[in-house]
Design an enzyme around this catalytic site. Structure first.
Site, mmCIF file in Angstrom:
data_model
loop_
_atom_site.group_PDB
_atom_site.id
_atom_site.type_symbol
_atom_site.label_atom_id
_atom_site.label_comp_id
_atom_site.label_asym_id
_atom_site.label_seq_id
_atom_site.Cartn_x
_atom_site.Cartn_y
_atom_site.Cartn_z
ATOM 1 N N GLU A 41 13.986 51.015 -9.027
ATOM 2 C CA GLU A 41 14.677 50.437 -9.151
ATOM 3 C C GLU A 41 15.007 49.728 -7.932
ATOM 4 O O GLU A 41 15.053 49.651 -6.734
ATOM 5 C CB GLU A 41 15.367 51.554 -9.438
ATOM 6 C CG GLU A 41 17.194 51.345 -9.753
ATOM 7 C CD GLU A 41 17.637 52.488 -9.636
ATOM 8 O OE1 GLU A 41 18.645 52.653 -10.294
ATOM 9 O OE2 GLU A 41 17.071 54.186 -9.311
ATOM 10 N N LYS A 116 20.194 49.546 -16.833
ATOM 11 C CA LYS A 116 20.172 50.955 -16.768
ATOM 12 C C LYS A 116 21.652 51.669 -17.712
ATOM 13 O O LYS A 116 22.797 51.156 -17.240
ATOM 14 C CB LYS A 116 20.327 51.378 -15.043
ATOM 15 C CG LYS A 116 20.221 53.252 -15.605
ATOM 16 C CD LYS A 116 20.504 52.845 -13.691
ATOM 17 C CE LYS A 116 20.681 54.494 -13.136
ATOM 18 N NZ LYS A 116 20.225 54.447 -11.815
ATOM 19 N N CYS A 159 15.021 55.406 -13.163
ATOM 20 C CA CYS A 159 16.094 56.143 -12.699
ATOM 21 C C CYS A 159 16.799 57.014 -13.640
ATOM 22 O O CYS A 159 16.291 58.424 -14.895
ATOM 23 C CB CYS A 159 16.794 56.191 -11.659
ATOM 24 S SG CYS A 159 16.664 57.192 -10.435
ATOM 25 N N LEU A 311 15.159 65.728 26.182
ATOM 26 C CA LEU A 311 14.539 67.221 26.928
ATOM 27 C C LEU A 311 15.726 68.313 27.580
ATOM 28 O O LEU A 311 15.409 67.946 28.901
ATOM 29 C CB LEU A 311 12.946 66.134 26.750
ATOM 30 C CG LEU A 311 12.034 65.628 26.516
ATOM 31 C CD1 LEU A 311 10.910 65.401 27.135
ATOM 32 C CD2 LEU A 311 12.116 66.238 25.179
ATOM 33 N N SER A 317 15.588 69.561 20.300
ATOM 34 C CA SER A 317 14.596 68.053 21.738
ATOM 35 C C SER A 317 12.995 68.530 21.346
ATOM 36 O O SER A 317 12.255 67.033 21.177
ATOM 37 C CB SER A 317 14.842 68.420 22.591
ATOM 38 O OG SER A 317 14.424 69.292 23.649
ATOM 39 N N THR A 417 19.323 64.938 18.900
ATOM 40 C CA THR A 417 18.651 66.693 18.421
ATOM 41 C C THR A 417 19.038 67.639 18.084
ATOM 42 O O THR A 417 18.595 68.422 18.277
ATOM 43 C CB THR A 417 17.647 66.733 20.332
ATOM 44 O OG1 THR A 417 18.442 67.435 20.489
ATOM 45 C CG2 THR A 417 16.905 65.991 20.073
#
EC number: 6.3.5.1
Length: 562
Positions: A41, A116, A159, A311, A317, A417
């Site tokens: 699509e 469609k 779809c 981190l 993380s 994170t």
């Protein structure tokens, strides 16, 4: 007769690049003796183009590019290309100005254009904003070697046209069923050209639905899906062909581009087995593949080659760092350790060990000097007050500021994170740990984060064991753990799943066995955190109810017991 599935990864708006990919895949298919090539699509412009569709020049360029493609495709090949068509009756009928269309290109020209019929307007979909609905059953005859026995009558669906069989769903969402119309037209084969976003477990639903439709109507079906990441949406590919008996005879890759060949036997009037590629072996493998693809494509399509993240020595993380290293290459990921006086020694050593295990670069930037500078600046205003959330959040904002500075200086993509559990209840800091260009695991609950890391460690010891076993903590004050402010994540995630995914009321969740006090607290936190989520970076969607494009909750609202 060979029919090829082109499982493509288009970049939205890159008409020239997408057209070149279509040309290359068409030539490859033609060289393999393919008669018909199927593409997803809106394959020429990429899905979803959203408000690019409101720009007249974009529509004009798209139309011209389609004409150019028709003249450049191999002449012996018929190709269905996803595009947009102008609705000439829009003003007269009071309709939208465009159709979501599929163009049949062969013999150097645009032979037919199909529209469609069913336009979804739920979750991440908003197609009624742009498109008018097609009103006719879409079909064409693919001619063979002169005799009628070699001709193939093909029904075309786009779809959502496939997703309205009342026997499968127990109801109709739309008034018409395009599959039923094509069955009444006695087509030999149905093709579906999709850009169907990924959610966990969705392929099993798709294949169950396809099996039902193939056996109900006695017509083989070829389903072609887009692959790749476009902003928050992920597309898993997994294109599949089913014969009349509802058996899978062809399947393309999961989470990768592919050219899969399906064979239609003109004598048996059915699809015959070719190559069936495997699906991911577990939910964790599936999610991992989706998130890696999402990070890789978001970076590539936005022009980034390297990423940076903080981190902390925590599990969130750690997972994001592993995903980033897999997606971009470990040499292209920088992890920054930013310890404060409240950071434990094991958190620092765990973060260092993680960076070493994954093989990414790391840099340590202690934030105590910046904390002292803030204390001095704010001392006159904060005099006589106690240390609290404001001071805790300053630490997070110092870290966020440092990460943004690195990202700006070197042109890195900053990955945030935070997980879904934290985003849901607002256990995150605006302009601090929420900083970033992409929220990688914003749709992954905390309990699933643990499951993913344990799954990763089955193959090799990437995540240090201490990260998996220690109590989660933001470490913004001495002895802090997440459970000082939140219920245990097993309880929290179950409540959140009921509240967010299943739309249960607090009373229903309490009736399921949860503490009334905890349920009321969690419900209140979810509602209050909406203003934070509205300002968060885009998060990769892996569930059917993510905080992103499909989440449309008010910020200023009085919530009752619903």
């Amino acid at each position: 007769m060979k029919i090829a599935i082109a499982q493509l990864n288009p970049t939205i708006g890159d008409l020239s690049g997408n057209a070149q990919t279509l040309l290359e895949i068409a030539q490859t298919a033609a060289n393999q003796g393919v008669r018909l090539l199927l593409t997803p699509e809106l394959s020429l412009c990429g899905y979803p183009p959203r408000d690019l569709l409101l720009r007249p020049q974009f529509i004009a360029n798209l139309a011209q590019k389609l004409v150019d493609l028709a003249s450049e495709f191999p002449p012996q090949l018929a190709v269905l290309v996803g595009t947009v068509e102008v609705n000439p009756y829009a003003t007269e009928k009071g309709e939208k100005s465009l159709f979501n269309s599929m163009a049949l290109l062969q013999h150097g020209k645009i032979e037919r254009v199909f529209h469609k019929r069913l336009l979804p307007t739920y979750d991440v979909f908003d197609e009624h904003r742009y498109f008018a609905s097609g009103e006719e059953a879409n079909l064409f005859v693919l001619y063979g070697h002169r005799t009628p026995e070699t001709h193939l009558k093909i029904g075309v669906t786009i779809c959502e046209d496939l997703w309205n069989d009342e026997q499968f769903w127990g109801k109709r969402t739309y008034q018409v069923n395009p599959l039923e119309d094509l069955a009444n037209a006695q087509v030999d084969l149905i093709v579906n050209l999709s850009a169907s976003p990924y959610t966990l477990g969705k392929q099993a639903l798709r294949e169950s639905m396809l099996k039902h439709c193939a056996t109900r109507y006695g017509i083989p079906i070829i389903y072609t899906n887009q692959v790749g990441g476009n902003d928050d949406l992920l597309f898993d590919g997994c294109s599949v062909a089913m014969n009349r008996q509802g058996e899978i005879v062809t399947r393309a890759k999961a989470f990768g581009t592919d050219l899969a060949i399906a064979e239609y036997d003109l004598e048996t009037q059915d699809l015959t087995p070719t190559t069936v590629k495997p699906l991911p072996s577990s939910a964790e493998a599936e999610i991992w593949s989706a998130l890696v693809l999402g990070v890789r494509d978001y970076a590539r399509k936005c022009g980034f080659s390297r990423a940076v993240l903080g981190l902390s020595g925590g599990i969130d993380s750690a997972l994001v760092a592993a995903i980033a290293a897999e997606a971009l290459g470990r040499e292209n990921v920088l992890g920054v350790l930013m310890p404060s006086p409240y950071s434990s020694d094991h958190s620092i050593s765990d973060a260092e060990q993680l960076a070493q295990n994954i093989g990414i670069q790391s840099q340590t930037l202690p934030i105590e000097p910046a904390m002292k500078a803030y204390d001095q600046l704010l001392a006159p205003l904060f005099a006589g007050t106690e240390f609290g959330i404001a001071e805790e959040n300053i630490q997070s904002r110092i870290r966020g500021n440092l990460l943004m500075a690195i990202a700006n200086k070197f042109g890195y993509l900053l990955l945030s994170t935070g997980n879904k559990s934290e985003m849901a209840v607002g256990y995150c800091t605006l302009y601090g740990d929420m900083n970033g260009g992409l929220a990688v695991i914003a749709d992954v609950p905390k309990t699933r984060v643990y499951a993913l890391c344990q799954w990763l460690n089955q193959e090799q010891s990437l995540i240090p064991p201490a990260i998996l076993t220690k109590a989660p903590s933001a470490e913004l004050k001495p002895g802090q753990t997440d459970q000082d402010s939140l219920p245990p994540y097993e309880i929290l995630d179950d409540i959140l799943s009921r509240l967010i995914h299943h739309h249960q009321s607090p009373q229903e969740i309490i009736a399921a066995g949860h503490s009334p006090q905890i349920v009321q607290k969690v419900s209140r936190l979810v509602n209050r955190a909406e203003f934070k989520r509205r300002q968060a970076p885009p998060g990769l969607k892996i569930t059917d109810r993510a905080f992103g494009t499909g989440w449309r909750m008010p910020i200023a609202v009085v919530m009752g017991n619903w």
